[in-house]
Design an enzyme around this catalytic site. Structure first.
Site, PDB file in Angstrom:
ATOM      1  N   ASP A  88       0.843  -1.209   0.000  1.00 31.75           N
ATOM      2  CA  ASP A  88       0.000   0.000   0.000  1.00 31.75           C
ATOM      3  C   ASP A  88       0.875   1.254   0.000  1.00 31.75           C
ATOM      4  O   ASP A  88       2.021   1.225   0.462  1.00 31.75           O
ATOM      5  CB  ASP A  88      -0.862   0.069   1.271  1.00 31.75           C
ATOM      6  CG  ASP A  88      -1.793  -1.099   1.392  1.00 31.75           C
ATOM      7  OD1 ASP A  88      -2.151  -1.687   0.370  1.00 31.75           O
ATOM      8  OD2 ASP A  88      -2.146  -1.420   2.552  1.00 31.75           O
TER       9      ASP A  88
HETATM   10  N1  URA Z   1      -1.156  -5.922   4.042  1.00 28.04           N
HETATM   11  C1  URA Z   1      -1.601  -4.642   4.045  1.00 28.04           C
HETATM   12  O1  URA Z   1      -2.595  -4.352   4.680  1.00 28.04           O
HETATM   13  N2  URA Z   1      -0.920  -3.721   3.341  1.00 28.04           N
HETATM   14  C2  URA Z   1       0.188  -4.000   2.631  1.00 28.04           C
HETATM   15  O2  URA Z   1       0.776  -3.099   2.016  1.00 28.04           O
HETATM   16  C3  URA Z   1       0.654  -5.305   2.646  1.00 28.04           C
HETATM   17  C4  URA Z   1      -0.042  -6.262   3.346  1.00 28.04           C
END
Ligand code: URA
Length: 258
Positions: A122
């Site tokens: 993310d």
């Molecule tokens: N899980 C999440 O919530 N975000 C990420 O970036 C990776 C795994």
């Protein structure tokens, strides 16, 4: 068709023919030694050895383990493939190109050869991200049926109880279904270490939210066999050959190796 149709190698010697592995001419061509046809001609002409034995047409090899030489000169079968381990900072998008013009992870690594991120973190997630131009490895690493382990350190609001941590371990109900069993532990009052092998969208954030402890900071600290505590945010390094081999093993066999 069985592979015992191999042509004589002109030396009177017969090398063992494997039924597994990749075709020698295909591996040679992928390593930049010419077209498949050219590589076939080299093999048929007795110019190519595998582990010291003259190869014949039809030979299959394991590019990870076998040593191939042309006219006695060993060739790097992995030429052209690059693998970078990046420590992604928060605020950088995991795409090759962002229509909104935000900073992207590919801008943090060399331009050439062009590489792509393996999976996704993310925008606000930090930590380890692999980038490579090896499409087949990417496919295997991101395919849901393999799913190498990924370790995350999640800073959360409040202090989860042991029961809440147990819930993470046993699986929590999300809107796209229950999560698979995971490893979870509380490493500090508001810090959870979580190891998952599924790759669902925002999975760690949603799991922590589901147990009542929203994530305030999320860092990926391991991808299968890869970890590096010394890699600074925003910096990258190439994987070592041993790391590439370990990753290949963790990802399972290449499709054409059965
Ligand atoms: N899980 C999440 O919530 N975000 C990420 O970036 C990776 C795994």
């Amino acid at each position: 068709m069985p592979d015992d149709r191999a042509a004589p190698d002109g030396t009177g010697r017969t090398a063992p023919v494997l039924s597994e592995g990749e075709r020698l001419q295909k591996v040679m061509a992928a390593a930049g030694l010419g077209s498949r046809r050219t590589c076939e001609d080299l093999i048929a002409g007795g110019h190519v050895t595998v582990n010291g034995d003259v190869a014949r047409l039809g030979r299959r090899i394991d590019p990870e383990a076998d040593v191939v030489a042309v006219d006695g000169v060993p060739v790097g079968l992995r030429a052209g493939r690059v693998h970078y381990l990046l420590n992604k900072p928060a605020g950088v998008v995991t795409t090759a190109d962002d229509p909104q013009g935000r900073a992207t992870v590919v801008e943090l690594v060399p331009d050439e050869p062009r590489v792509f991120p393996v999976g996704r973190l993310d925008l606000d997630t930090e930590g380890l991200l692999l980038l490579t131009n090896d499409g087949q490895l990417t496919h295997r690493l991101t395919h849901p049926s393999f799913g190498v382990d990924k370790e995350y350190v999640a800073h959360v609001e409040g202090t989860p109880t042991r029961a809440a941590i147990r819930q993470l371990r046993e699986g929590v109900e999300l809107e796209d279904g229950r999560t698979a069993p995971a490893q979870a532990s509380l490493v500090a009052p508001s810090i959870i270490k979580l190891v998952i092998h599924e790759g669902r969208n925002r999975q760690v954030r949603r799991m922590c939210e589901a147990i009542g402890h929203p994530v305030s900071r999320l860092v990926r600290t391991r991808i299968g066999p890869l970890s590096d505590r010394r890699l600074k945010p925003g910096t990258w390094r190439e994987l070592t050959n041993d790391e590439v081999r370990a990753l290949e093993r963790a990802a399972g066999p290449r499709p054409d190796q059965g």
